[in-house]
Design a protein around this motif. Structure first.
Motif, mmCIF file in Angstrom:
data_model
loop_
_atom_site.group_PDB
_atom_site.id
_atom_site.type_symbol
_atom_site.label_atom_id
_atom_site.label_comp_id
_atom_site.label_asym_id
_atom_site.label_seq_id
_atom_site.Cartn_x
_atom_site.Cartn_y
_atom_site.Cartn_z
ATOM 1 N N PRO A 180 0.840 -1.208 0.000
ATOM 2 C CA PRO A 180 0.000 0.000 0.000
ATOM 3 C C PRO A 180 0.877 1.262 0.000
ATOM 4 O O PRO A 180 1.802 1.367 0.791
ATOM 5 C CB PRO A 180 -0.804 -0.106 1.300
ATOM 6 N N ALA A 181 0.609 2.154 -0.918
ATOM 7 C CA ALA A 181 1.401 3.385 -1.027
ATOM 8 C C ALA A 181 0.485 4.554 -1.377
ATOM 9 O O ALA A 181 -0.463 4.413 -2.137
ATOM 10 C CB ALA A 181 2.476 3.224 -2.108
ATOM 11 N N LEU A 241 -5.419 8.551 -2.700
ATOM 12 C CA LEU A 241 -5.626 7.206 -3.231
ATOM 13 C C LEU A 241 -4.465 6.322 -2.783
ATOM 14 O O LEU A 241 -3.304 6.707 -2.892
ATOM 15 C CB LEU A 241 -5.656 7.224 -4.754
ATOM 16 N N MET A 242 -4.802 5.144 -2.303
ATOM 17 C CA MET A 242 -3.783 4.163 -1.949
ATOM 18 C C MET A 242 -3.692 3.171 -3.100
ATOM 19 O O MET A 242 -4.710 2.657 -3.573
ATOM 20 C CB MET A 242 -4.143 3.450 -0.648
ATOM 21 N N CYS A 270 -8.186 0.493 -10.623
ATOM 22 C CA CYS A 270 -6.918 1.113 -11.027
ATOM 23 C C CYS A 270 -6.951 2.621 -10.825
ATOM 24 O O CYS A 270 -8.011 3.243 -10.865
ATOM 25 C CB CYS A 270 -6.629 0.841 -12.502
ATOM 26 N N ALA A 271 -5.780 3.177 -10.615
ATOM 27 C CA ALA A 271 -5.588 4.621 -10.589
ATOM 28 C C ALA A 271 -4.730 4.976 -11.798
ATOM 29 O O ALA A 271 -3.966 4.145 -12.300
ATOM 30 C CB ALA A 271 -4.881 5.046 -9.307
ATOM 31 N N VAL A 272 -4.867 6.200 -12.269
ATOM 32 C CA VAL A 272 -4.052 6.664 -13.388
ATOM 33 C C VAL A 272 -3.287 7.906 -12.947
ATOM 34 O O VAL A 272 -3.839 8.793 -12.296
ATOM 35 C CB VAL A 272 -4.901 6.937 -14.660
ATOM 36 N N THR A 307 -5.153 -0.327 -7.513
ATOM 37 C CA THR A 307 -5.397 0.271 -6.203
ATOM 38 C C THR A 307 -4.982 -0.732 -5.127
ATOM 39 O O THR A 307 -4.786 -1.918 -5.397
ATOM 40 C CB THR A 307 -6.876 0.668 -6.044
ATOM 41 N N ALA A 308 -4.846 -0.265 -3.893
ATOM 42 C CA ALA A 308 -4.347 -1.105 -2.806
ATOM 43 C C ALA A 308 -5.215 -2.335 -2.578
ATOM 44 O O ALA A 308 -4.720 -3.374 -2.156
ATOM 45 C CB ALA A 308 -4.228 -0.289 -1.529
ATOM 46 N N GLU A 309 -6.500 -2.254 -2.900
ATOM 47 C CA GLU A 309 -7.378 -3.415 -2.731
ATOM 48 C C GLU A 309 -6.968 -4.550 -3.660
ATOM 49 O O GLU A 309 -7.388 -5.682 -3.478
ATOM 50 C CB GLU A 309 -8.843 -3.055 -3.025
ATOM 51 N N SER A 310 -6.167 -4.250 -4.670
ATOM 52 C CA SER A 310 -5.767 -5.254 -5.663
ATOM 53 C C SER A 310 -4.460 -5.950 -5.304
ATOM 54 O O SER A 310 -3.877 -6.625 -6.139
ATOM 55 C CB SER A 310 -5.603 -4.575 -7.028
#
Length: 171
Positions: free
Chosen positions: A7-8, A41-42, A84-86, A157-160
């Motif tokens: 997680p970041a 966002l993590m 996902c985050a971008v 994302t951190a959930e992934s």
């Protein structure tokens, strides 16, 4: 090369990369802005490696942007890819011709700036691509000659997260 995702904070990584290059941008009279996601966002990332990715992209944006230009670093949830985050780095620089885009992420590929110079050795974007791939993300670019470029990449994302301590290595 290996990565150890965990997680970041995207906010922390965006700020670290931007702040490290702010003096250079200021010396070129380039407005460097960092738009962080609210709330933060993590993501699942090896923080040090993603800061390297962002630093490379921001440095390239500054390098290819003329005095008085602008560079913007930002991140958000990816609407097209759930989970996902971008992250993106947009500049008002010289842009890249379509023929240059085809090989941009290959090793030793370089584009010329307006003066016909090829600064660097052409490894930065291939390393960016490999690091993002090791994180399970994708990388891309939109560019228009004379109007600038936007480099972007996705991260889960951190959930992934795949599980604690999982490492991924390049072949």
């Amino acid at each position: 090369m290996s990565v150890r995702p965990g997680p970041a904070s995207l906010t922390g990584m965006l700020r670290e990369a931007s702040e490290s290059l702010r003096p250079w941008a200021k010396s070129k009279n380039i407005e460097l802005s960092c738009r962080v996601p609210e709330p933060d966002l993590m993501v699942s990332a090896d923080q040090q490696r993603i800061v390297q990715v962002l630093t490379n992209l921001v440095a390239n944006a500054i390098k290819f942007t003329s005095e008085g230009g602008a560079v913007t670093v930002c991140a958000a949830l990816c609407a097209e890819l759930p989970g996902c985050a971008v992250c993106s780095v947009r500049d008002s620089g010289c842009g890249i011709a379509p023929e240059g885009l085809r090989r941009l992420f290959q090793r030793f590929a370089q584009t010329e700036d307006r003066d016909g110079m090829q600064p660097g050795v052409g490894l930065g974007l291939s390393l960016v691509s490999e690091m993002v791939r090791l994180h399970g993300g994708t990388v891309g670019v939109h560019s228009e000659v004379g109007k600038g470029s936007t480099f972007y990449f996705t991260l889960p994302t951190a959930e992934s997260l795949p599980g604690p301590g999982a490492a991924r290595s390049a072949p």
